[in-house]
Enzyme design. Structure first.
Site, short mmCIF file in Angstrom:
data_model
loop_
_atom_site.label_atom_id
_atom_site.label_comp_id
_atom_site.label_asym_id
_atom_site.label_seq_id
_atom_site.Cartn_x
_atom_site.Cartn_y
_atom_site.Cartn_z
N GLN A 17 0.78 -1.25 0.00
CA GLN A 17 0.00 0.00 0.00
C GLN A 17 0.81 1.29 0.00
O GLN A 17 0.48 2.24 -0.72
CB GLN A 17 -0.95 0.02 1.22
CG GLN A 17 -1.83 1.24 1.24
CD GLN A 17 -2.73 1.41 2.45
OE1 GLN A 17 -3.26 2.47 2.68
NE2 GLN A 17 -2.91 0.36 3.26
N ASP A 73 11.92 -10.70 -13.98
CA ASP A 73 12.67 -11.35 -12.90
C ASP A 73 13.98 -10.58 -12.75
O ASP A 73 14.94 -10.80 -13.49
CB ASP A 73 12.94 -12.82 -13.24
CG ASP A 73 13.78 -13.49 -12.16
OD1 ASP A 73 14.16 -12.81 -11.18
OD2 ASP A 73 14.09 -14.69 -12.31
N THR A 74 14.01 -9.70 -11.78
CA THR A 74 15.18 -8.81 -11.65
C THR A 74 16.36 -9.50 -10.99
O THR A 74 17.39 -8.89 -10.77
CB THR A 74 14.80 -7.56 -10.83
OG1 THR A 74 14.30 -8.00 -9.58
CG2 THR A 74 13.77 -6.73 -11.55
N ASN A 96 9.59 0.23 -2.08
CA ASN A 96 9.34 0.03 -0.64
C ASN A 96 9.59 -1.43 -0.27
O ASN A 96 8.79 -2.07 0.39
CB ASN A 96 7.95 0.49 -0.22
CG ASN A 96 6.81 -0.33 -0.80
OD1 ASN A 96 6.82 -0.64 -1.98
ND2 ASN A 96 5.84 -0.70 0.02
N ARG A 104 20.63 -6.06 -2.62
CA ARG A 104 20.82 -7.49 -2.90
C ARG A 104 20.52 -7.81 -4.35
O ARG A 104 21.08 -8.75 -4.92
CB ARG A 104 19.93 -8.35 -1.96
CG ARG A 104 20.42 -8.38 -0.52
CD ARG A 104 19.73 -9.47 0.29
NE ARG A 104 18.33 -9.22 0.51
CZ ARG A 104 17.83 -8.42 1.46
NH1 ARG A 104 18.66 -7.79 2.28
NH2 ARG A 104 16.53 -8.25 1.59
N LYS A 136 10.92 -5.18 9.13
CA LYS A 136 9.81 -5.06 8.18
C LYS A 136 8.65 -4.40 8.92
O LYS A 136 8.39 -4.71 10.07
CB LYS A 136 9.38 -6.44 7.70
CG LYS A 136 10.38 -7.11 6.80
CD LYS A 136 9.83 -8.36 6.18
CE LYS A 136 10.81 -8.93 5.18
NZ LYS A 136 10.30 -10.13 4.51
N GLU A 139 1.33 -1.20 8.22
CA GLU A 139 0.53 -0.06 8.69
C GLU A 139 0.44 0.07 10.23
O GLU A 139 0.83 1.07 10.80
CB GLU A 139 -0.89 -0.20 8.10
CG GLU A 139 -1.91 0.76 8.64
CD GLU A 139 -1.65 2.19 8.22
OE1 GLU A 139 -1.41 2.44 7.04
OE2 GLU A 139 -1.69 3.07 9.10
N ASP A 168 0.74 3.82 5.99
CA ASP A 168 0.98 3.45 4.59
C ASP A 168 0.69 4.62 3.65
O ASP A 168 1.59 5.18 3.04
CB ASP A 168 0.11 2.25 4.20
CG ASP A 168 0.70 0.93 4.67
OD1 ASP A 168 1.91 0.89 4.95
OD2 ASP A 168 -0.04 -0.05 4.76
N GLY A 247 -7.52 20.79 18.93
CA GLY A 247 -7.15 22.21 18.98
C GLY A 247 -7.56 22.81 20.31
O GLY A 247 -7.82 22.11 21.28
N GLY A 248 -7.62 24.11 20.38
CA GLY A 248 -7.93 24.78 21.65
C GLY A 248 -9.42 24.84 21.95
O GLY A 248 -9.80 25.37 22.99
N1 COA Z 1 12.07 -10.11 -9.42
C1 COA Z 1 12.79 -10.85 -8.55
N2 COA Z 1 12.75 -10.67 -7.23
C2 COA Z 1 11.96 -9.68 -6.77
C3 COA Z 1 11.19 -8.87 -7.61
C4 COA Z 1 11.26 -9.12 -9.01
N3 COA Z 1 10.56 -8.42 -9.88
N4 COA Z 1 10.50 -8.00 -6.87
C5 COA Z 1 10.83 -8.26 -5.57
N5 COA Z 1 11.71 -9.27 -5.51
C6 COA Z 1 12.32 -9.84 -4.33
C7 COA Z 1 13.12 -8.83 -3.57
O1 COA Z 1 14.35 -8.63 -4.20
C8 COA Z 1 13.24 -9.52 -2.22
O2 COA Z 1 14.23 -10.49 -2.29
P1 COA Z 1 15.37 -10.72 -1.13
O3 COA Z 1 14.67 -10.67 0.18
O4 COA Z 1 15.90 -12.07 -1.49
O5 COA Z 1 16.36 -9.65 -1.28
C9 COA Z 1 11.92 -10.27 -2.11
O6 COA Z 1 11.34 -10.22 -3.40
C10 COA Z 1 10.90 -9.80 -1.14
O7 COA Z 1 10.82 -8.40 -1.02
P2 COA Z 1 10.35 -7.76 0.37
O8 COA Z 1 10.22 -6.31 0.21
O9 COA Z 1 11.26 -8.23 1.46
O10 COA Z 1 8.89 -8.38 0.54
P3 COA Z 1 8.25 -9.03 1.86
O11 COA Z 1 6.92 -9.53 1.45
O12 COA Z 1 9.16 -9.98 2.49
O13 COA Z 1 8.05 -7.78 2.87
C11 COA Z 1 7.21 -5.63 3.53
C12 COA Z 1 6.98 -6.92 2.69
C13 COA Z 1 6.11 -4.66 3.17
C14 COA Z 1 7.12 -5.98 5.03
C15 COA Z 1 8.59 -5.06 3.21
O14 COA Z 1 8.70 -4.88 1.82
C16 COA Z 1 8.88 -3.75 3.94
O15 COA Z 1 9.18 -3.71 5.13
N6 COA Z 1 8.83 -2.64 3.20
C17 COA Z 1 9.16 -1.34 3.71
C18 COA Z 1 8.06 -0.78 4.57
C19 COA Z 1 6.74 -0.72 3.89
O16 COA Z 1 6.56 -0.14 2.83
N7 COA Z 1 5.75 -1.29 4.57
C20 COA Z 1 4.37 -1.10 4.23
C21 COA Z 1 3.88 -1.95 3.18
S1 COA Z 1 2.24 -1.40 2.82
#
Ligand code: COA
Length: 415
Positions: A17, A73-74, A96, A104, A136, A139, A168, A247-248
Protein backbone atom coordinates in the site's frame (compact mmCIF):
# COMPACT_ATOMS: atom_id res chain seq x y z
CA UNK A 1 -4.46 18.89 -21.88
CA UNK A 2 -0.95 18.72 -20.46
CA UNK A 3 -0.32 17.35 -16.98
CA UNK A 4 1.99 18.66 -14.29
CA UNK A 5 4.40 15.69 -14.50
CA UNK A 6 4.19 15.03 -18.25
CA UNK A 7 7.47 13.55 -19.47
CA UNK A 8 8.52 12.18 -16.06
CA UNK A 9 9.17 8.42 -16.16
CA UNK A 10 8.89 6.48 -12.94
CA UNK A 11 10.35 3.01 -12.44
CA UNK A 12 7.92 1.70 -9.87
CA UNK A 13 9.15 -1.11 -7.64
CA UNK A 14 6.50 -0.51 -5.03
CA UNK A 15 4.12 -3.07 -3.59
CA UNK A 16 1.34 -3.43 -1.03
CA UNK A 17 0.00 0.00 0.00
CA UNK A 18 2.51 2.63 1.04
CA UNK A 19 4.61 2.86 -2.14
CA UNK A 20 1.73 2.30 -4.59
CA UNK A 21 -0.16 5.23 -3.01
CA UNK A 22 2.81 7.44 -3.86
CA UNK A 23 3.26 6.30 -7.45
CA UNK A 24 -0.50 6.42 -8.11
CA UNK A 25 -0.48 10.10 -7.14
CA UNK A 26 2.47 10.76 -9.44
CA UNK A 27 0.62 8.96 -12.25
CA UNK A 28 -2.42 11.15 -11.60
CA UNK A 29 -0.19 14.19 -11.99
CA UNK A 30 0.82 12.86 -15.42
CA UNK A 31 3.96 10.78 -14.83
CA UNK A 32 4.46 7.58 -16.84
CA UNK A 33 4.58 4.97 -14.07
CA UNK A 34 6.08 1.59 -15.01
CA UNK A 35 5.25 -0.95 -12.34
CA UNK A 36 7.78 -3.78 -12.22
CA UNK A 37 6.33 -7.04 -10.95
CA UNK A 38 7.34 -10.64 -10.65
CA UNK A 39 5.90 -12.85 -13.42
CA UNK A 40 3.18 -15.19 -12.24
CA UNK A 41 2.33 -13.45 -9.00
CA UNK A 42 2.97 -9.73 -9.24
CA UNK A 43 2.18 -7.37 -6.39
CA UNK A 44 0.98 -9.55 -3.50
CA UNK A 45 -2.14 -7.41 -3.13
CA UNK A 46 -3.45 -8.59 -6.50
CA UNK A 47 -4.66 -11.66 -4.65
CA UNK A 48 -5.21 -10.31 -1.15
CA UNK A 49 -8.78 -9.82 0.14
CA UNK A 50 -10.18 -10.94 -3.19
CA UNK A 51 -13.95 -10.58 -3.57
CA UNK A 52 -14.09 -12.23 -7.03
CA UNK A 53 -12.10 -15.42 -7.77
CA UNK A 54 -9.09 -14.95 -10.10
CA UNK A 55 -9.72 -11.23 -10.49
CA UNK A 56 -7.36 -8.49 -9.23
CA UNK A 57 -8.56 -7.47 -5.79
CA UNK A 58 -9.98 -4.07 -4.98
CA UNK A 59 -6.97 -3.67 -2.71
CA UNK A 60 -4.76 -3.77 -5.81
CA UNK A 61 -6.98 -1.96 -8.29
CA UNK A 62 -7.64 0.96 -5.94
CA UNK A 63 -3.92 1.63 -5.41
CA UNK A 64 -2.58 1.16 -8.92
CA UNK A 65 -4.61 3.26 -11.33
CA UNK A 66 -3.02 4.97 -14.34
CA UNK A 67 0.09 2.73 -14.23
CA UNK A 68 1.63 0.33 -16.74
CA UNK A 69 2.78 -3.12 -15.65
CA UNK A 70 5.86 -5.03 -16.80
CA UNK A 71 6.80 -8.43 -15.45
CA UNK A 72 10.49 -8.98 -14.90
CA UNK A 73 12.67 -11.35 -12.90
CA UNK A 74 15.18 -8.81 -11.65
CA UNK A 75 17.32 -11.50 -10.05
CA UNK A 76 18.15 -13.24 -13.35
CA UNK A 77 21.08 -12.03 -15.47
CA UNK A 78 18.96 -10.99 -18.48
CA UNK A 79 16.47 -9.38 -16.08
CA UNK A 80 19.27 -7.27 -14.58
CA UNK A 81 20.29 -6.14 -18.08
CA UNK A 82 16.74 -5.07 -18.84
CA UNK A 83 16.61 -3.30 -15.51
CA UNK A 84 19.80 -1.40 -16.38
CA UNK A 85 18.13 -0.08 -19.52
CA UNK A 86 15.07 0.92 -17.55
CA UNK A 87 17.20 2.72 -14.96
CA UNK A 88 18.89 4.66 -17.75
CA UNK A 89 15.58 5.66 -19.32
CA UNK A 90 13.68 6.72 -16.19
CA UNK A 91 13.81 9.77 -13.93
CA UNK A 92 12.76 8.23 -10.63
CA UNK A 93 13.00 4.78 -9.08
CA UNK A 94 10.52 4.28 -6.25
CA UNK A 95 10.66 1.25 -3.94
CA UNK A 96 9.34 0.03 -0.64
CA UNK A 97 11.16 -3.28 -0.34
CA UNK A 98 12.32 -4.57 2.98
CA UNK A 99 15.66 -2.95 3.88
CA UNK A 100 18.55 -4.01 1.66
CA UNK A 101 16.49 -5.77 -1.07
CA UNK A 102 17.49 -3.34 -3.83
CA UNK A 103 21.17 -3.70 -2.88
CA UNK A 104 20.82 -7.49 -2.90
CA UNK A 105 19.38 -7.22 -6.40
CA UNK A 106 22.67 -5.54 -7.32
CA UNK A 107 21.27 -2.03 -7.69
CA UNK A 108 23.00 -0.03 -4.99
CA UNK A 109 22.71 3.76 -4.91
CA UNK A 110 26.29 4.04 -6.13
CA UNK A 111 25.61 1.79 -9.12
CA UNK A 112 22.38 3.55 -10.02
CA UNK A 113 24.19 6.91 -9.90
CA UNK A 114 26.78 5.57 -12.34
CA UNK A 115 24.09 4.26 -14.68
CA UNK A 116 22.03 7.44 -14.48
CA UNK A 117 23.35 10.41 -12.47
CA UNK A 118 20.01 12.19 -12.88
CA UNK A 119 18.03 9.39 -11.27
CA UNK A 120 16.12 10.04 -8.06
CA UNK A 121 15.88 6.95 -5.86
CA UNK A 122 12.95 7.21 -3.49
CA UNK A 123 12.30 4.71 -0.71
CA UNK A 124 9.79 3.99 1.98
CA UNK A 125 11.09 2.07 4.95
CA UNK A 126 9.47 1.28 8.27
CA UNK A 127 12.08 3.10 10.32
CA UNK A 128 14.88 5.54 9.57
CA UNK A 129 18.48 4.85 10.62
CA UNK A 130 18.60 3.55 14.19
CA UNK A 131 17.87 0.45 16.22
CA UNK A 132 14.88 -0.71 14.16
CA UNK A 133 16.05 0.12 10.64
CA UNK A 134 16.24 -3.53 9.57
CA UNK A 135 12.64 -4.31 10.56
CA UNK A 136 9.81 -5.06 8.18
CA UNK A 137 6.90 -2.79 8.91
CA UNK A 138 3.19 -2.72 8.12
CA UNK A 139 0.53 -0.06 8.69
CA UNK A 140 -0.41 -0.79 12.28
CA UNK A 141 3.19 -1.26 13.37
CA UNK A 142 3.88 2.26 12.10
CA UNK A 143 0.81 3.67 13.82
CA UNK A 144 2.01 2.15 17.09
CA UNK A 145 5.66 3.15 16.67
CA UNK A 146 4.84 6.67 15.46
CA UNK A 147 2.82 7.82 18.49
CA UNK A 148 -0.66 7.49 17.02
CA UNK A 149 -1.85 4.43 18.95
CA UNK A 150 -0.70 5.65 22.36
CA UNK A 151 -2.69 8.85 21.89
CA UNK A 152 -5.83 7.34 20.32
CA UNK A 153 -8.69 5.78 22.25
CA UNK A 154 -10.27 6.19 25.65
CA UNK A 155 -8.42 6.75 28.90
CA UNK A 156 -9.64 3.50 30.43
CA UNK A 157 -9.05 1.39 27.32
CA UNK A 158 -6.07 0.01 25.40
CA UNK A 159 -4.22 1.95 22.68
CA UNK A 160 -6.15 2.02 19.40
CA UNK A 161 -5.16 2.08 15.76
CA UNK A 162 -7.15 4.31 13.45
CA UNK A 163 -8.96 3.39 10.22
CA UNK A 164 -7.12 6.13 8.33
CA UNK A 165 -4.04 4.48 6.83
CA UNK A 166 -1.65 7.10 8.08
CA UNK A 167 1.31 4.70 8.16
CA UNK A 168 0.98 3.45 4.59
CA UNK A 169 -0.95 6.01 2.56
CA UNK A 170 0.29 8.82 4.81
CA UNK A 171 3.92 7.90 4.16
CA UNK A 172 3.19 7.49 0.45
CA UNK A 173 2.01 11.10 0.44
CA UNK A 174 5.16 12.24 2.20
CA UNK A 175 7.33 10.40 -0.32
CA UNK A 176 5.45 11.87 -3.29
CA UNK A 177 6.21 15.36 -2.02
CA UNK A 178 9.90 14.45 -1.58
CA UNK A 179 10.06 13.15 -5.15
CA UNK A 180 8.46 16.24 -6.65
CA UNK A 181 10.85 18.46 -4.64
CA UNK A 182 13.84 16.38 -5.82
CA UNK A 183 12.68 16.69 -9.44
CA UNK A 184 12.49 20.45 -8.96
CA UNK A 185 15.96 20.63 -7.44
CA UNK A 186 17.33 18.53 -10.30
CA UNK A 187 16.34 21.33 -12.67
CA UNK A 188 19.13 23.45 -11.19
CA UNK A 189 21.69 20.83 -10.07
CA UNK A 190 21.28 18.31 -12.90
CA UNK A 191 21.72 15.59 -10.26
CA UNK A 192 19.44 13.00 -8.80
CA UNK A 193 19.36 12.28 -5.08
CA UNK A 194 18.06 9.78 -2.58
CA UNK A 195 14.70 10.45 -0.92
CA UNK A 196 13.67 8.51 2.17
CA UNK A 197 10.34 8.56 3.95
CA UNK A 198 10.23 6.34 7.02
CA UNK A 199 6.78 5.26 8.17
CA UNK A 200 7.52 6.01 11.82
CA UNK A 201 8.57 9.54 10.86
CA UNK A 202 5.50 10.06 8.69
CA UNK A 203 3.13 9.00 11.47
CA UNK A 204 4.98 11.13 14.01
CA UNK A 205 4.72 14.10 11.65
CA UNK A 206 0.96 13.58 11.52
CA UNK A 207 0.95 13.35 15.34
CA UNK A 208 2.87 16.62 15.66
CA UNK A 209 0.23 18.15 17.96
CA UNK A 210 0.74 15.30 20.42
CA UNK A 211 4.44 16.11 20.75
CA UNK A 212 3.29 19.69 21.34
CA UNK A 213 1.10 18.34 24.17
CA UNK A 214 3.91 16.21 25.58
CA UNK A 215 5.91 19.36 26.21
CA UNK A 216 2.92 21.27 27.60
CA UNK A 217 2.27 18.35 29.96
CA UNK A 218 5.91 18.25 31.07
CA UNK A 219 5.78 21.96 31.91
CA UNK A 220 2.30 22.25 33.46
CA UNK A 221 1.38 18.72 34.57
CA UNK A 222 -2.13 19.20 33.21
CA UNK A 223 -3.92 19.99 29.94
CA UNK A 224 -7.26 21.64 30.38
CA UNK A 225 -8.86 20.56 27.11
CA UNK A 226 -8.23 16.84 27.76
CA UNK A 227 -11.09 14.72 29.19
CA UNK A 228 -8.82 13.84 32.15
CA UNK A 229 -9.27 17.42 33.39
CA UNK A 230 -10.40 18.17 36.07
CA UNK A 231 -11.61 14.84 37.49
CA UNK A 232 -9.04 12.33 36.16
CA UNK A 233 -5.29 12.03 36.58
CA UNK A 234 -2.43 12.86 34.22
CA UNK A 235 0.71 10.71 34.10
CA UNK A 236 3.99 11.73 32.52
CA UNK A 237 3.06 10.91 28.91
CA UNK A 238 0.33 12.37 26.71
CA UNK A 239 -2.81 10.36 27.47
CA UNK A 240 -5.49 9.17 25.08
CA UNK A 241 -7.85 12.05 24.45
CA UNK A 242 -10.98 10.13 23.43
CA UNK A 243 -12.96 12.44 21.16
CA UNK A 244 -11.68 15.70 22.58
CA UNK A 245 -10.72 18.21 19.94
CA UNK A 246 -7.02 18.42 19.11
CA UNK A 247 -7.15 22.21 18.98
CA UNK A 248 -7.93 24.78 21.65
CA UNK A 249 -11.71 24.42 21.26
CA UNK A 250 -13.58 21.77 23.27
CA UNK A 251 -15.34 19.21 21.10
CA UNK A 252 -17.08 15.89 21.50
CA UNK A 253 -19.16 13.29 19.69
CA UNK A 254 -22.84 13.36 20.61
CA UNK A 255 -25.69 11.00 19.78
CA UNK A 256 -28.37 11.95 17.29
CA UNK A 257 -31.87 10.68 16.58
CA UNK A 258 -31.81 7.00 15.63
CA UNK A 259 -28.51 6.13 17.34
CA UNK A 260 -30.05 3.00 18.86
CA UNK A 261 -30.24 1.36 15.43
CA UNK A 262 -27.66 3.26 13.40
CA UNK A 263 -24.04 3.01 14.63
CA UNK A 264 -23.23 6.24 12.78
CA UNK A 265 -26.09 8.44 13.99
CA UNK A 266 -23.65 10.76 15.74
CA UNK A 267 -22.36 14.29 15.29
CA UNK A 268 -19.07 15.92 16.16
CA UNK A 269 -19.88 19.12 18.01
CA UNK A 270 -17.41 21.92 18.75
CA UNK A 271 -18.27 24.30 21.57
CA UNK A 272 -16.40 27.14 19.94
CA UNK A 273 -16.08 30.20 22.17
CA UNK A 274 -16.98 32.90 19.61
CA UNK A 275 -20.36 31.23 18.93
CA UNK A 276 -21.19 30.36 22.55
CA UNK A 277 -24.19 32.69 22.54
CA UNK A 278 -25.62 31.03 19.42
CA UNK A 279 -24.98 27.55 20.88
CA UNK A 280 -26.96 28.45 24.01
CA UNK A 281 -29.80 29.84 21.90
CA UNK A 282 -29.99 26.80 19.63
CA UNK A 283 -29.96 24.23 22.46
CA UNK A 284 -32.40 26.25 24.54
CA UNK A 285 -30.03 27.26 27.36
CA UNK A 286 -30.16 31.04 27.05
CA UNK A 287 -29.36 31.41 30.77
CA UNK A 288 -25.85 30.01 30.12
CA UNK A 289 -24.99 33.05 27.99
CA UNK A 290 -24.45 35.17 31.10
CA UNK A 291 -24.28 32.58 33.90
CA UNK A 292 -20.84 32.92 35.61
CA UNK A 293 -20.35 29.10 35.55
CA UNK A 294 -20.80 28.95 31.76
CA UNK A 295 -20.25 32.40 30.25
CA UNK A 296 -16.48 32.08 29.64
CA UNK A 297 -14.37 29.26 28.17
CA UNK A 298 -12.43 28.86 31.43
CA UNK A 299 -15.58 28.68 33.52
CA UNK A 300 -16.96 26.01 31.20
CA UNK A 301 -13.87 23.78 31.21
CA UNK A 302 -14.70 21.84 34.40
CA UNK A 303 -18.33 21.58 33.21
CA UNK A 304 -17.80 20.26 29.70
CA UNK A 305 -19.52 16.96 30.54
CA UNK A 306 -22.61 18.91 31.48
CA UNK A 307 -22.30 21.12 28.36
CA UNK A 308 -22.07 18.17 25.98
CA UNK A 309 -24.82 16.22 27.78
CA UNK A 310 -27.11 19.20 27.27
CA UNK A 311 -26.06 19.54 23.62
CA UNK A 312 -26.79 15.83 23.22
CA UNK A 313 -30.27 16.19 24.72
CA UNK A 314 -30.88 18.59 21.81
CA UNK A 315 -29.16 16.52 19.07
CA UNK A 316 -31.12 13.42 20.15
CA UNK A 317 -34.21 15.16 18.80
CA UNK A 318 -32.61 15.63 15.33
CA UNK A 319 -30.96 13.46 12.72
CA UNK A 320 -27.26 14.22 12.24
CA UNK A 321 -28.08 15.99 8.97
CA UNK A 322 -30.87 18.09 10.50
CA UNK A 323 -28.58 19.06 13.37
CA UNK A 324 -25.78 19.93 10.98
CA UNK A 325 -28.05 22.18 8.92
CA UNK A 326 -29.47 24.00 11.95
CA UNK A 327 -26.06 24.49 13.57
CA UNK A 328 -24.44 25.73 10.39
CA UNK A 329 -27.07 28.45 10.08
CA UNK A 330 -25.33 29.91 13.14
CA UNK A 331 -21.75 29.10 12.09
CA UNK A 332 -21.47 26.53 14.86
CA UNK A 333 -18.80 24.03 13.71
CA UNK A 334 -19.94 20.42 13.63
CA UNK A 335 -19.64 17.34 11.44
CA UNK A 336 -21.87 14.33 10.88
CA UNK A 337 -20.24 10.92 11.35
CA UNK A 338 -20.46 9.66 7.76
CA UNK A 339 -20.32 5.96 7.00
CA UNK A 340 -18.46 4.58 3.98
CA UNK A 341 -21.88 3.77 2.50
CA UNK A 342 -22.97 7.39 2.81
CA UNK A 343 -19.69 8.62 1.34
CA UNK A 344 -19.91 6.19 -1.57
CA UNK A 345 -23.39 7.48 -2.37
CA UNK A 346 -22.66 11.20 -1.88
CA UNK A 347 -23.36 13.01 -5.19
CA UNK A 348 -21.04 15.97 -4.52
CA UNK A 349 -18.04 13.63 -4.14
CA UNK A 350 -18.91 12.02 -7.47
CA UNK A 351 -19.21 15.44 -9.07
CA UNK A 352 -15.74 16.53 -7.96
CA UNK A 353 -14.04 13.26 -8.95
CA UNK A 354 -13.15 12.41 -5.36
CA UNK A 355 -15.17 9.23 -5.76
CA UNK A 356 -14.97 7.74 -9.24
CA UNK A 357 -16.50 4.74 -10.94
CA UNK A 358 -13.96 2.81 -12.98
CA UNK A 359 -14.49 -0.01 -15.45
CA UNK A 360 -12.13 -2.98 -15.39
CA UNK A 361 -11.94 -5.74 -18.03
CA UNK A 362 -12.23 -8.67 -15.63
CA UNK A 363 -13.83 -7.06 -12.59
CA UNK A 364 -16.42 -4.78 -14.20
CA UNK A 365 -17.38 -1.49 -12.58
CA UNK A 366 -16.15 -0.52 -9.15
CA UNK A 367 -15.77 2.61 -7.04
CA UNK A 368 -12.49 4.16 -6.08
CA UNK A 369 -11.19 7.28 -4.41
CA UNK A 370 -9.87 9.59 -7.12
CA UNK A 371 -7.19 12.22 -6.77
CA UNK A 372 -7.91 14.24 -3.63
CA UNK A 373 -5.65 17.03 -4.94
CA UNK A 374 -7.34 19.16 -7.57
CA UNK A 375 -5.29 21.29 -9.96
CA UNK A 376 -6.75 23.83 -12.38
CA UNK A 377 -4.22 23.12 -15.13
CA UNK A 378 -3.56 19.42 -14.57
CA UNK A 379 -6.82 17.51 -14.45
CA UNK A 380 -6.86 13.88 -13.30
CA UNK A 381 -8.47 11.17 -15.40
CA UNK A 382 -8.59 7.97 -13.37
CA UNK A 383 -7.92 4.96 -15.59
CA UNK A 384 -8.01 1.34 -14.48
CA UNK A 385 -5.08 -0.53 -12.97
CA UNK A 386 -3.02 -2.67 -15.36
CA UNK A 387 -3.37 -6.41 -15.62
CA UNK A 388 -0.22 -8.26 -14.61
CA UNK A 389 2.41 -7.72 -17.32
CA UNK A 390 -0.09 -6.00 -19.61
CA UNK A 391 2.53 -3.59 -20.95
CA UNK A 392 5.63 -5.79 -20.86
CA UNK A 393 6.11 -5.94 -24.62
CA UNK A 394 5.52 -2.26 -25.29
CA UNK A 395 7.87 -1.17 -22.48
CA UNK A 396 10.62 -3.53 -23.67
CA UNK A 397 10.17 -2.19 -27.21
CA UNK A 398 10.54 1.37 -25.87
CA UNK A 399 13.97 0.52 -24.44
CA UNK A 400 15.12 -1.03 -27.71
CA UNK A 401 14.22 -4.73 -27.63
CA UNK A 402 12.84 -6.39 -30.76
CA UNK A 403 10.14 -9.01 -31.08
CA UNK A 404 12.64 -11.89 -31.11
CA UNK A 405 14.43 -10.65 -27.97
CA UNK A 406 11.11 -10.42 -26.21
CA UNK A 407 10.13 -13.94 -27.29
CA UNK A 408 13.46 -15.24 -25.99
CA UNK A 409 12.99 -13.50 -22.63
CA UNK A 410 9.55 -15.06 -22.38
CA UNK A 411 10.92 -18.54 -23.18
CA UNK A 412 13.60 -18.06 -20.48
CA UNK A 413 10.92 -16.93 -17.98
CA UNK A 414 12.68 -13.61 -17.47
CA UNK A 415 9.43 -11.73 -18.14
N1 COA B 1 12.07 -10.11 -9.42
C1 COA B 1 12.79 -10.85 -8.55
N2 COA B 1 12.75 -10.67 -7.23
C2 COA B 1 11.96 -9.68 -6.77
C3 COA B 1 11.19 -8.87 -7.61
C4 COA B 1 11.26 -9.12 -9.01
N3 COA B 1 10.56 -8.42 -9.88
N4 COA B 1 10.50 -8.00 -6.87
C5 COA B 1 10.83 -8.26 -5.57
N5 COA B 1 11.71 -9.27 -5.51
C6 COA B 1 12.32 -9.84 -4.33
C7 COA B 1 13.12 -8.83 -3.57
O1 COA B 1 14.35 -8.63 -4.20
C8 COA B 1 13.24 -9.52 -2.22
O2 COA B 1 14.23 -10.49 -2.29
P1 COA B 1 15.37 -10.72 -1.13
O3 COA B 1 14.67 -10.67 0.18
O4 COA B 1 15.90 -12.07 -1.49
O5 COA B 1 16.36 -9.65 -1.28
C9 COA B 1 11.92 -10.27 -2.11
O6 COA B 1 11.34 -10.22 -3.40
C10 COA B 1 10.90 -9.80 -1.14
O7 COA B 1 10.82 -8.40 -1.02
P2 COA B 1 10.35 -7.76 0.37
O8 COA B 1 10.22 -6.31 0.21
O9 COA B 1 11.26 -8.23 1.46
O10 COA B 1 8.89 -8.38 0.54
P3 COA B 1 8.25 -9.03 1.86
O11 COA B 1 6.92 -9.53 1.45
O12 COA B 1 9.16 -9.98 2.49
O13 COA B 1 8.05 -7.78 2.87
C11 COA B 1 7.21 -5.63 3.53
C12 COA B 1 6.98 -6.92 2.69
C13 COA B 1 6.11 -4.66 3.17
C14 COA B 1 7.12 -5.98 5.03
C15 COA B 1 8.59 -5.06 3.21
O14 COA B 1 8.70 -4.88 1.82
C16 COA B 1 8.88 -3.75 3.94
O15 COA B 1 9.18 -3.71 5.13
N6 COA B 1 8.83 -2.64 3.20
C17 COA B 1 9.16 -1.34 3.71
C18 COA B 1 8.06 -0.78 4.57
C19 COA B 1 6.74 -0.72 3.89
O16 COA B 1 6.56 -0.14 2.83
N7 COA B 1 5.75 -1.29 4.57
C20 COA B 1 4.37 -1.10 4.23
C21 COA B 1 3.88 -1.95 3.18
S1 COA B 1 2.24 -1.40 2.82
Amino acid sequence: MTKALDGVRILDFTHVQSGPTCTQLLAWFGADVIKVERAGTGDVTREQLRDIPNVDSLYFTMLNHNKRSITLDTKSAPGKQILEKLVKSCDVLVENFAPGALDRMGFTWERIQKLNPRMIVASIKGFGPGPYEECKVYENVAQCAGGSASTTGFDDGPPLVTGAQIGDSGTGLHLALGIVAALYQRNSTGRGQRVLAAMQDGVLNLCRVKLRDQQRLARDGVMHEYPQYPHGRFGDAVPRAANASGGGQPGSIVKCKGWQNDPNAYLYFIAQAPVWKQICQVIGKEEWITHPDYATPNARLPRLDDVFATVEAWTLTKTKFEAMELLNEHDIPCGPILSMKELAEEPSLRNTGTIVEVDHPTRGKYLTVGNPIKMSDSATDVTRSPLLGEHTDEILAEVGYGVQDIAAFRAQKVI
